[in-house]
Design an enzyme around this catalytic site. Structure first.
Site, short mmCIF file in Angstrom:
data_model
loop_
_atom_site.label_atom_id
_atom_site.label_comp_id
_atom_site.label_asym_id
_atom_site.label_seq_id
_atom_site.Cartn_x
_atom_site.Cartn_y
_atom_site.Cartn_z
N ASN A 34 0.81 -1.00 -0.07
CA ASN A 34 0.13 -0.01 0.00
C ASN A 34 0.92 1.48 0.02
OD1 ASN A 34 -1.79 2.07 0.51
ND2 ASN A 34 -2.67 1.03 2.17
N ARG A 65 -2.60 -2.10 -3.44
CA ARG A 65 -3.63 -1.29 -3.23
C ARG A 65 -3.62 -0.15 -4.12
NH1 ARG A 65 -5.23 3.12 0.82
NH2 ARG A 65 -7.45 3.13 0.68
N HIS A 76 -12.52 3.09 -0.41
CA HIS A 76 -12.69 2.25 0.94
C HIS A 76 -13.42 0.96 0.26
CE1 HIS A 76 -12.54 5.53 4.04
NE2 HIS A 76 -11.08 5.12 3.82
N ARG A 96 -10.39 15.77 6.99
CA ARG A 96 -11.30 16.17 5.67
C ARG A 96 -12.68 16.82 6.23
NH1 ARG A 96 -10.39 10.76 2.72
NH2 ARG A 96 -8.41 10.27 3.34
N GLU A 139 -8.22 -4.97 5.06
CA GLU A 139 -8.16 -4.89 3.76
C GLU A 139 -6.99 -5.51 3.34
OE1 GLU A 139 -8.39 -0.65 5.03
OE2 GLU A 139 -8.92 -0.16 3.03
#
Ligand code: ADP
Length: 385
Positions: free
Chosen positions: A12, A81, A170, A231, A374
């Protein structure tokens, strides 16, 4: 050497970090994993150097990733990823030159992420040329969102020409967790309607009908939707115009403001939920307001998805905040008994790394905490080819 036989290396690559994990896709057993941080700022100049470092670390543990590469004794695949798959990728994809250049081309939609992902792929292909490399896209689970959920009400031609739509992110986590939910309930995925709340540093919600995503909170970029660590989530786009026009901020300054200096951080000075909790306990009013805004937004999405789905069998909380912050789970669903949604305080207080039910057994909607994974989902996707 057989210690790595059949394992998948999951990478990742972020803009300044490289997360890695070597694991067995069948059992989920992790051989070794970690993170190289501050790439570019330290004596690790780039992702190539970072991956070399990772290989050295494996070697120091007696694990040679290059030994037997591409043979049954070696690792089975590398799973990458990749954040944005745009309109090009709707499923895990074996990487060749064309796929790599397409991932690069999509950088215009994900300028912070795709270039780093592409660099990670490039380096891994160079260092492990015989091993199959598979890209797993964060957007793939939402590729088939219904038109009504995927479309922005802007000029149709402009949107089509520039691939402007709601993509969602996601996705690997939402898909994995929704499958876990069906398994936990002992029902076929195709029969379960559910809301998945992925609450980490980044946060997103999705509505999943019978295994297919029908709505999600993130959009063209991961900025839309829930309040996150740094965010904004949803804002009036007019605010952006105002910041530019009346306050004279540049696009880059606005980008920095909305992506990195907003959310919990912007409201309370803290993006970490544990630190936020400590501030609230100490009586900090900004922190309390930040928490209230976070919960208010979350409840809005729960409400929207209840209506989207009509019948909801399960609501699942996952990721750092969702798995650990019992208060968030309680507050997000408080007062919804009329909709069949009840959180049992005792069950909710139990800490565990396993999927678990926090609603009473006889409540119409199963409220669950389901740890996401994940890396395992990516490893399984990569091993499937
Ligand atoms: P990322 O999006 O970076 O993968 P994670 O899923 O790891 O993030 O979630 C990180 C968030 O989870 C942080 O805000 C952190 O404070 C929060 N978190 C982790 N453990 C706990 C805990 N025990 N209680 C409350 N929040 C927690």
């Amino acid at each position: 050497m057989t210690a790595v036989a059949g394992t998948v290396l999951v990478l990742n690559s972020g803009s300044s970090s490289l997360k890695y994990q070597l694991l067995h896709p069948d059992t989920g057993e992790v051989v070794h994993g970690g993170i190289v941080e501050r790439i570019g700022e330290t004596d690790v100049p780039d992702h190539k150097a970072a991956l070399r470092l990772v290989f050295d670390e494996f070697a120091a543990r007696g694990l040679d990733l290059t030994d037997g590469a591409g043979t049954p004794a070696g690792i089975a695949a590398v799973g990458h990823r990749v954040v944005h798959g745009g309109r090009s990728f709707h499923a895990p994809t074996v990487i060749d030159d064309h796929v790599l250049s397409e991932i690069r081309r999509l950088s215009s939609l994900a300028p912070l992420h795709n270039p780093a992902n592409a660099q990670g792929i490039e380096v891994a292909r160079e260092l492990l040329p015989q091993v199959r490399q598979v890209a797993v896209f964060d957007t793939a689970f939402f590729f088939d969102l219904p038109g009504a959920a995927a479309t922005y009400a802007i000029d149709r031609e402009l949107a089509q020409e520039h691939a402007l739509r709601r993509y969602g992110f996601h996705g690997t986590s939402h898909q994995y967790v929704s499958e876990q939910v069906a398994a936990f309930l002992g029902r076929p995925n195709a029969e379960v309607n559910q809301i998945v709340l992925h609450l980490g540093n980044g946060a997103s919600a999705s509505a999943v009908r019978g295994g297919r995503a029908v709505d999600t909170s993130m959009g063209l970029t991961p900025l839309e939707g829930l309040v996150m660590g740094t965010r904004t989530g949803d804002i009036d786009p007019g605010l952006v115009l105002h910041l530019g026009r009346s306050l004279g901020m540049s696009i880059d300054e606005i980008d920095e403001l909305l992506n990195r200096k907003s959310g919990l951080k912007g409201l309370a000075g803290e993006n970490d939920f544990r630190a936020l909790g400590a501030l609230i306990e100490a009586g900090d009013e900004d922190a309390k307001l930040a928490y209230d805004v976070y919960i208010h937004r979350l409840r809005r999405y729960v409400g929207a998805y209840l209506v989207d789905l009509g019948r909801v069998d399960a609501i699942a909380f996952t990721a750092g905040v969702g798995e650990n912050a019992a208060q968030v789970r309680a507050d997000a669903l408080a007062g919804l008994e009329g909709f069949g949604i009840v959180v049992d305080p005792e069950r909710n207080a139990v800490r565990s790394g396993e999927p678990r039910r926090i609603s009473p057994d006889d409540a119409p909607v199963a409220v669950l905490v389901v740890p996401t994974n994940e890396e395992l989902a990516i490893a399984r996707d990569a091993a499937r080819f």
